[in-house]
Design a protein around this motif. Structure first.
Motif, PDB file in Angstrom:
ATOM      1  N   ARG A 112     -41.093  84.288   0.034  1.00  0.00           N
ATOM      2  CA  ARG A 112     -42.365  85.028   0.088  1.00  0.00           C
ATOM      3  C   ARG A 112     -43.109  84.731   1.390  1.00  0.00           C
ATOM      4  O   ARG A 112     -43.617  85.644   2.051  1.00  0.00           O
ATOM      5  CB  ARG A 112     -43.240  84.644  -1.117  1.00  0.00           C
ATOM      6  CG  ARG A 112     -44.615  85.270  -1.125  1.00  0.00           C
ATOM      7  CD  ARG A 112     -44.542  86.781  -1.147  1.00  0.00           C
ATOM      8  NE  ARG A 112     -45.852  87.394  -1.057  1.00  0.00           N
ATOM      9  CZ  ARG A 112     -46.059  88.648  -0.674  1.00  0.00           C
ATOM     10  NH1 ARG A 112     -45.019  89.407  -0.328  1.00  0.00           N
ATOM     11  NH2 ARG A 112     -47.276  89.148  -0.619  1.00  0.00           N
ATOM     12  N   ARG A 118     -41.153  90.101  -2.056  1.00  0.00           N
ATOM     13  CA  ARG A 118     -42.012  90.108  -3.239  1.00  0.00           C
ATOM     14  C   ARG A 118     -41.500  89.148  -4.305  1.00  0.00           C
ATOM     15  O   ARG A 118     -40.300  88.952  -4.459  1.00  0.00           O
ATOM     16  CB  ARG A 118     -42.090  91.517  -3.836  1.00  0.00           C
ATOM     17  CG  ARG A 118     -42.851  92.506  -2.990  1.00  0.00           C
ATOM     18  CD  ARG A 118     -42.763  93.909  -3.570  1.00  0.00           C
ATOM     19  NE  ARG A 118     -43.218  93.944  -4.959  1.00  0.00           N
ATOM     20  CZ  ARG A 118     -42.463  94.340  -5.984  1.00  0.00           C
ATOM     21  NH1 ARG A 118     -41.206  94.702  -5.789  1.00  0.00           N
ATOM     22  NH2 ARG A 118     -42.956  94.363  -7.195  1.00  0.00           N
ATOM     23  N   ILE A 119     -42.443  88.555  -5.035  1.00  0.00           N
ATOM     24  CA  ILE A 119     -42.102  87.770  -6.231  1.00  0.00           C
ATOM     25  C   ILE A 119     -42.258  88.703  -7.419  1.00  0.00           C
ATOM     26  O   ILE A 119     -43.368  89.012  -7.848  1.00  0.00           O
ATOM     27  CB  ILE A 119     -43.017  86.534  -6.373  1.00  0.00           C
ATOM     28  CG1 ILE A 119     -42.859  85.610  -5.165  1.00  0.00           C
ATOM     29  CG2 ILE A 119     -42.684  85.779  -7.663  1.00  0.00           C
ATOM     30  CD1 ILE A 119     -43.805  84.417  -5.169  1.00  0.00           C
TER      31      ILE A 119
END
Length: 295
Positions: A112, A118-119
């Protein structure tokens, strides 16, 4: 990136984790030969380093041109496995495994920050499944092992170093996987030998101690460890590092099953549930991605 390459990378990481799940077999052979724990890792690295020496000579011009960025990556990978092996010496195996396999969390966070990836909710769910599986499998219930001694911290640090390696492999995709494999074994040998010489110089193994284990070590290295290491340094080029960390958790699945079959280790309902959760966590994102492509 093509879905074919992504699929192959996923299989490569699953395979690499499975190979590391058999890590205990040659380690136990070396332990049975009477080697000191800290020297076991050195011998473990020495054998494949000798096997790939011709490749190292052939690839040396490319390795030299790769520069400092390459050396940092392979030094981190060698440090990771050395710390992981040493953590097993200085703390309980269960605690070492648990703390090392926080690695998907560090990989996801580093990806990240460094790669701006993106998480996703799917990844959070998969990591929760994996940690739950470990807690059940190792009989820790809801008690998570907080680092309390030097071995615990080594296990935790090993996971961080491997997460750094995965992110760097992803950042520097131009580094050849063959060169990374060579660097991994030689830096692992340098780090592990340095640690053994500093902490246990009086326990340096003799030729008579190691000679009986060489046929098993050579067979294991040539058929599994060298190809598995190549896979573990090729696959992460094409996948999110957090996902890679989860895929590598097939090590725990294969390790538990192989230890039950070959060494008579316990494998009952608790271990089965843990294995299913960890295996499920490894496969959640690949299966979701496959389903989305078919829709």
């Amino acid at each position: 990136m093509s879905t074919v390459v992504e699929g192959r990378a996923t299989l490569a990481c699953l395979y690499a984790g499975a190979v590391w799940g058999l890590f205990w077999i040659p380690l136990r052979a070396l332990e049975g030969a009477g080697l000191h724990s800290l020297w076991i890792t050195t011998v473990y690295f020495l054998v494949p380093a000798v096997c790939i020496l011709p490749l190292a000579v052939l690839r040396w011009p490319h390795i030299r041109r790769a520069g400092l960025a390459f050396q940092i990556t392979v030094a981190a990978s060698g440090a990771a496995l050395t710390l992981y092996s040493a953590s097993i010496v200085f703390t309980d195996v269960v605690r070492a495994l648990m703390l090392f396999y926080l690695m998907p969390v560090w990989s996801m966070l580093l990806a990240r920050v460094v790669l701006k990836e993106r998480i996703t909710p799917i990844r959070i769910v998969a990591i929760c499944m994996a940690i739950s599986g470990m807690l059940i499998m190792f009989g820790l219930g809801v008690r998570f092992p907080v680092p309390r001694n030097v071995g615990d911290w080594m296990g935790l640090a090993a996971g961080v170093f491997w997460a750094i390696t995965m992110v760097r492999v992803r950042c520097h995709q131009h580094h050849a996987s063959a060169d990374l494999t060579v660097g991994f074994f030689f830096w692992g040998l340098i780090v592990s030998a340095s640690a053994a010489l500093m902490l246990a110089p009086e326990h340096m193994p003799s030729w008579d101690q190691t000679k009986p284990t060489l046929p098993l070590l050579l067979l294991f290295m040539l058929l599994l460890v060298i190809p598995g290491t190549y896979a573990s340094l090729w696959g992460p080029k094409f996948l999110n590092p957090g996902v890679v960390g989860l895929l590598f958790m097939t090590e725990i699945v294969v390790g538990a099953i192989s230890a039950a079959l070959l060494a008579g280790e316990p494998f009952a309902a608790r271990e089965a549930i843990g294995v299913l959760l960890i295996a499920g966590a490894s496969l959640v994102e690949p299966l979701v991605s496959l389903r989305r492509r078919r829709v």
